[in-house]
Design a protein around this motif. Structure first.
Motif, PDB file in Angstrom:
ATOM      1  N   LEU A 158      -7.725  -6.730  -4.161  1.00  0.00           N
ATOM      2  CA  LEU A 158      -7.131  -6.909  -4.774  1.00  0.00           C
ATOM      3  C   LEU A 158      -5.335  -6.069  -4.869  1.00  0.00           C
ATOM      4  O   LEU A 158      -4.479  -6.581  -4.648  1.00  0.00           O
ATOM      5  CB  LEU A 158      -7.201  -6.330  -6.251  1.00  0.00           C
ATOM      6  CG  LEU A 158      -8.175  -7.189  -6.737  1.00  0.00           C
ATOM      7  CD1 LEU A 158      -8.637  -7.098  -8.504  1.00  0.00           C
ATOM      8  CD2 LEU A 158      -7.621  -8.921  -6.880  1.00  0.00           C
ATOM      9  N   GLN A 159      -5.550  -5.378  -4.207  1.00  0.00           N
ATOM     10  CA  GLN A 159      -4.271  -5.076  -2.245  1.00  0.00           C
ATOM     11  C   GLN A 159      -3.748  -5.875  -2.190  1.00  0.00           C
ATOM     12  O   GLN A 159      -2.736  -6.152  -1.639  1.00  0.00           O
ATOM     13  CB  GLN A 159      -4.816  -3.577  -2.376  1.00  0.00           C
ATOM     14  CG  GLN A 159      -5.155  -2.931  -2.992  1.00  0.00           C
ATOM     15  CD  GLN A 159      -5.276  -1.311  -2.744  1.00  0.00           C
ATOM     16  OE1 GLN A 159      -5.038  -0.610  -0.960  1.00  0.00           O
ATOM     17  NE2 GLN A 159      -6.404  -0.649  -3.387  1.00  0.00           N
ATOM     18  N   HIS A 160      -4.470  -6.552  -0.974  1.00  0.00           N
ATOM     19  CA  HIS A 160      -4.542  -7.896  -0.025  1.00  0.00           C
ATOM     20  C   HIS A 160      -3.540  -8.686  -0.930  1.00  0.00           C
ATOM     21  O   HIS A 160      -2.483  -8.911  -0.074  1.00  0.00           O
ATOM     22  CB  HIS A 160      -5.435  -8.360   0.480  1.00  0.00           C
ATOM     23  CG  HIS A 160      -5.503  -9.089   0.828  1.00  0.00           C
ATOM     24  ND1 HIS A 160      -4.435  -9.987   2.145  1.00  0.00           N
ATOM     25  CD2 HIS A 160      -5.312 -10.196   0.980  1.00  0.00           C
ATOM     26  CE1 HIS A 160      -4.860 -10.845   2.560  1.00  0.00           C
ATOM     27  NE2 HIS A 160      -5.988 -11.124   1.700  1.00  0.00           N
ATOM     28  N   HIS A 161      -4.117  -9.152  -2.363  1.00  0.00           N
ATOM     29  CA  HIS A 161      -3.362 -10.081  -3.093  1.00  0.00           C
ATOM     30  C   HIS A 161      -1.709  -9.732  -3.356  1.00  0.00           C
ATOM     31  O   HIS A 161      -1.384 -10.631  -3.012  1.00  0.00           O
ATOM     32  CB  HIS A 161      -4.129 -10.797  -4.129  1.00  0.00           C
ATOM     33  CG  HIS A 161      -5.213 -11.823  -4.240  1.00  0.00           C
ATOM     34  ND1 HIS A 161      -4.976 -13.191  -4.227  1.00  0.00           N
ATOM     35  CD2 HIS A 161      -6.077 -11.416  -3.150  1.00  0.00           C
ATOM     36  CE1 HIS A 161      -6.152 -13.600  -2.944  1.00  0.00           C
ATOM     37  NE2 HIS A 161      -6.947 -12.782  -3.121  1.00  0.00           N
ATOM     38  N   ALA A 162      -2.274  -8.295  -3.761  1.00  0.00           N
ATOM     39  CA  ALA A 162      -0.555  -8.051  -4.723  1.00  0.00           C
ATOM     40  C   ALA A 162       0.013  -7.497  -3.085  1.00  0.00           C
ATOM     41  O   ALA A 162       1.811  -7.597  -3.238  1.00  0.00           O
ATOM     42  CB  ALA A 162      -1.218  -6.850  -5.173  1.00  0.00           C
ATOM     43  N   ARG A 163       0.388  -7.841  -2.603  1.00  0.00           N
ATOM     44  CA  ARG A 163       0.502  -7.556  -0.164  1.00  0.00           C
ATOM     45  C   ARG A 163       0.549  -7.688   0.795  1.00  0.00           C
ATOM     46  O   ARG A 163       0.390  -7.151   1.472  1.00  0.00           O
ATOM     47  CB  ARG A 163       0.673  -5.018  -0.261  1.00  0.00           C
ATOM     48  CG  ARG A 163       0.447  -5.018  -1.332  1.00  0.00           C
ATOM     49  CD  ARG A 163       0.258  -2.826  -0.912  1.00  0.00           C
ATOM     50  NE  ARG A 163       0.638  -2.586  -2.358  1.00  0.00           N
ATOM     51  CZ  ARG A 163      -0.308  -2.027  -3.661  1.00  0.00           C
ATOM     52  NH1 ARG A 163      -1.828  -2.265  -2.606  1.00  0.00           N
ATOM     53  NH2 ARG A 163       0.239  -1.016  -4.222  1.00  0.00           N
ATOM     54  N   THR A 164       0.607  -9.032   0.422  1.00  0.00           N
ATOM     55  CA  THR A 164       0.363 -10.472   1.507  1.00  0.00           C
ATOM     56  C   THR A 164       1.052 -10.178   2.708  1.00  0.00           C
ATOM     57  O   THR A 164       1.825 -10.422   2.453  1.00  0.00           O
ATOM     58  CB  THR A 164      -0.263 -11.635   1.218  1.00  0.00           C
ATOM     59  OG1 THR A 164      -0.945 -11.056  -0.196  1.00  0.00           O
ATOM     60  CG2 THR A 164      -0.448 -12.246   1.999  1.00  0.00           C
ATOM     61  N   GLN A 165       0.114  -9.461   3.909  1.00  0.00           N
ATOM     62  CA  GLN A 165       1.021  -9.585   5.072  1.00  0.00           C
ATOM     63  C   GLN A 165       2.831  -8.626   5.034  1.00  0.00           C
ATOM     64  O   GLN A 165       3.381  -8.878   5.764  1.00  0.00           O
ATOM     65  CB  GLN A 165       1.911 -11.050   5.444  1.00  0.00           C
ATOM     66  CG  GLN A 165       0.823 -11.814   5.913  1.00  0.00           C
ATOM     67  CD  GLN A 165      -0.518 -11.757   7.253  1.00  0.00           C
ATOM     68  OE1 GLN A 165      -1.148 -11.061   7.387  1.00  0.00           O
ATOM     69  NE2 GLN A 165       0.648 -11.482   8.423  1.00  0.00           N
ATOM     70  N   GLN A 166       2.671  -7.027   3.874  1.00  0.00           N
ATOM     71  CA  GLN A 166       3.262  -6.820   3.917  1.00  0.00           C
ATOM     72  C   GLN A 166       3.018  -5.489   5.066  1.00  0.00           C
ATOM     73  O   GLN A 166       1.515  -5.653   5.024  1.00  0.00           O
ATOM     74  CB  GLN A 166       3.590  -6.305   2.499  1.00  0.00           C
ATOM     75  CG  GLN A 166       4.049  -7.446   1.821  1.00  0.00           C
ATOM     76  CD  GLN A 166       5.765  -8.389   2.458  1.00  0.00           C
ATOM     77  OE1 GLN A 166       6.638  -8.038   2.981  1.00  0.00           O
ATOM     78  NE2 GLN A 166       5.256  -9.716   2.807  1.00  0.00           N
ATOM     79  N   GLU A 167       3.779  -4.650   4.936  1.00  0.00           N
ATOM     80  CA  GLU A 167       3.342  -2.982   6.109  1.00  0.00           C
ATOM     81  C   GLU A 167       2.378  -2.914   4.775  1.00  0.00           C
ATOM     82  O   GLU A 167       1.415  -1.845   5.843  1.00  0.00           O
ATOM     83  CB  GLU A 167       4.311  -2.314   5.758  1.00  0.00           C
ATOM     84  CG  GLU A 167       5.463  -2.406   6.486  1.00  0.00           C
ATOM     85  CD  GLU A 167       6.505  -1.947   7.018  1.00  0.00           C
ATOM     86  OE1 GLU A 167       6.849  -0.836   5.779  1.00  0.00           O
ATOM     87  OE2 GLU A 167       8.172  -2.330   7.581  1.00  0.00           O
ATOM     88  N   ASP A 168       1.558  -2.986   3.653  1.00  0.00           N
ATOM     89  CA  ASP A 168       0.195  -1.647   2.840  1.00  0.00           C
ATOM     90  C   ASP A 168      -0.509  -2.703   2.910  1.00  0.00           C
ATOM     91  O   ASP A 168      -0.793  -2.142   1.451  1.00  0.00           O
ATOM     92  CB  ASP A 168       1.395  -0.811   1.511  1.00  0.00           C
ATOM     93  CG  ASP A 168       2.487  -2.082   0.637  1.00  0.00           C
ATOM     94  OD1 ASP A 168       2.307  -3.433   1.457  1.00  0.00           O
ATOM     95  OD2 ASP A 168       2.105  -1.020  -0.016  1.00  0.00           O
ATOM     96  N   ASP A 169      -0.143  -4.403   3.473  1.00  0.00           N
ATOM     97  CA  ASP A 169      -1.406  -4.995   3.029  1.00  0.00           C
ATOM     98  C   ASP A 169      -2.282  -4.115   3.374  1.00  0.00           C
ATOM     99  O   ASP A 169      -2.546  -3.735   5.400  1.00  0.00           O
ATOM    100  CB  ASP A 169      -1.319  -6.182   3.837  1.00  0.00           C
ATOM    101  CG  ASP A 169      -2.063  -7.061   3.342  1.00  0.00           C
ATOM    102  OD1 ASP A 169      -3.254  -6.912   3.076  1.00  0.00           O
ATOM    103  OD2 ASP A 169      -2.095  -7.933   4.104  1.00  0.00           O
ATOM    104  N   PRO A 170      -3.836  -3.875   2.803  1.00  0.00           N
ATOM    105  CA  PRO A 170      -5.091  -3.559   3.739  1.00  0.00           C
ATOM    106  C   PRO A 170      -5.463  -4.639   4.693  1.00  0.00           C
ATOM    107  O   PRO A 170      -6.470  -3.400   5.337  1.00  0.00           O
ATOM    108  CB  PRO A 170      -6.048  -3.217   2.535  1.00  0.00           C
ATOM    109  CG  PRO A 170      -5.673  -4.330   1.259  1.00  0.00           C
ATOM    110  CD  PRO A 170      -3.973  -3.978   1.618  1.00  0.00           C
TER     111      PRO A 170
END
Length: 341
Positions: free
Chosen positions: A112-124
């Motif tokens: 769900l962190q991936h969905h919240a931060r897709t392709q950003q620096e903090d995307d897991p």
């Protein structure tokens, strides 16, 4: 940092949204049954007509269905296998996650962190897409490591060592930790081995379950990771930081089962079950947003984009090592999360 978001009602009517969000237990069960039917049928084919051609065909089909089980586990992590929470979790864990040594709850927490931060620096999951484009030589090395079982072995080794815990722990603590991390997975796989042994084909477990899990599933997991987020045009735009790849029958059979190729649609509406994603795609394709959507005609086209760096610039290990240094401690986690979506 968070990517831009789109509201569903920007491209769906209220009636369309209600329709695509509908989850039916029988459809989730049917997809799981389809995966297992192909697995069992492939084993039966080799048992009935053992030869190199049927064996390789079975490895390809079973490996793709193992990825399929991971995809259906992913649907379960989004609550999409059944509208009933307990049924959804039961199906996801026991029939999808545990057979391929995964776990729905742990997967959901990071995913769900991936969905919240897709392709950003903090995307897991950024570690999976950041190194691209690479050279064709680099991809061939990766392909060899995947198909020869080296990638799968390293991932399973890391998973086992993590489950065993530090060697200085008391035995009882290590046993409890192992059960919490891998106990149900090992139990389910032991039942599978016992069932195959009872059917007189015990050899099918190592040759037709573990071999595909360590080889072909690794190959297509990497291809799927590349197709979803590597070399995308705009990391901020939700229509362009994720990709949908059109897939023909053979690609769906061997590489992209259960609508996993509709990844852009999944990111826009992550609560939509996988079997409704093609309908979302058709709606988007008729909308004013169609021209912005990042799509590719097939998986070879995606691999051409991802391997567009000239071979003369090939530096074995350089990109991976620099990324590991930049994100210390994430490299192993990234490998273990390669089954994520």
């Amino acid at each position: 940092m968070t990517a831009l978001r789109m509201r569903a009602r920007e491209f769906l009517s209220e009636d369309e949204l209600v329709t695509v969000r509908e989850r039916k237990t029988w459809k989730g069960v049917a997809l799981i049954a389809h995966a297992w039917a192909l697995i069992i049928g492939s084993i039966a084919l080799v048992a009935w007509w053992p030869n190199p051609v049927t064996y390789l065909l079975a490895v390809g089909i079973i490996g793709s269905r193992q990825l399929g089980l991971a995809i259906l586990m992913h649907d379960g992590a989004h609550g999409c296998l059944s509208p009933d929470e307990k049924t959804n979790f039961f199906l996801s864990q026991w029939f999808c996650a545990y057979p391929v040594f995964a776990e729905t709850r742990a997967y959901r927490r990071y995913h769900l962190q991936h969905h919240a931060r897709t392709q950003q620096e903090d995307d897991p999951d950024l570690v999976l897409s950041a190194p691209f484009p690479i050279t064709k030589l680099s991809y061939r090395r990766k392909f060899w490591r995947d198909i020869s079982g080296q990638t799968g072995y390293q991932q399973r080794k890391a998973q086992l060592l993590n489950a065993l815990g530090p060697p200085d722990w008391p035995l009882s603590q290590r046993a409890a930790h192992f059960w919490a991390k891998l106990g149900p997975q090992c139990l389910v796989n032991a039942v599978m081995f016992a069932a195959l042994a009872a059917a007189g084909v015990w050899w099918a477990y190592p040759l037709l379950w573990l071999v595909p899990l360590l080889t072909w599933m690794m190959v297509i997991t990497r291809i799927r990771n590349i197709a979803e987020h590597a070399v995308v045009p705009d990391s901020k735009d939700p229509l362009r930081n994720t990709r949908t790849t059109h897939a023909n029958f053979l690609e769906r059979l061997f590489i992209a089962p259960y609508y996993v190729n509709y990844h852009l649609e999944h990111h826009l509406l992550f609560y939509v079950p996988c079997y409704n994603l093609p309908r979302v795609h058709r709606i988007l394709a008729r909308s004013h947003l169609a021209g912005r959507m990042e799509t590719q005609p097939n998986y070879p086209a995606v691999l051409r984009l991802a391997t567009a760096k000239p071979d003369r610039e090939d530096r074995p290990g350089q990109l991976v090592n620099s990324l590991r240094r930049a994100r210390a401690g994430d490299a192993v986690g990234g490998d273990q999360k390669a089954g994520g979506f």
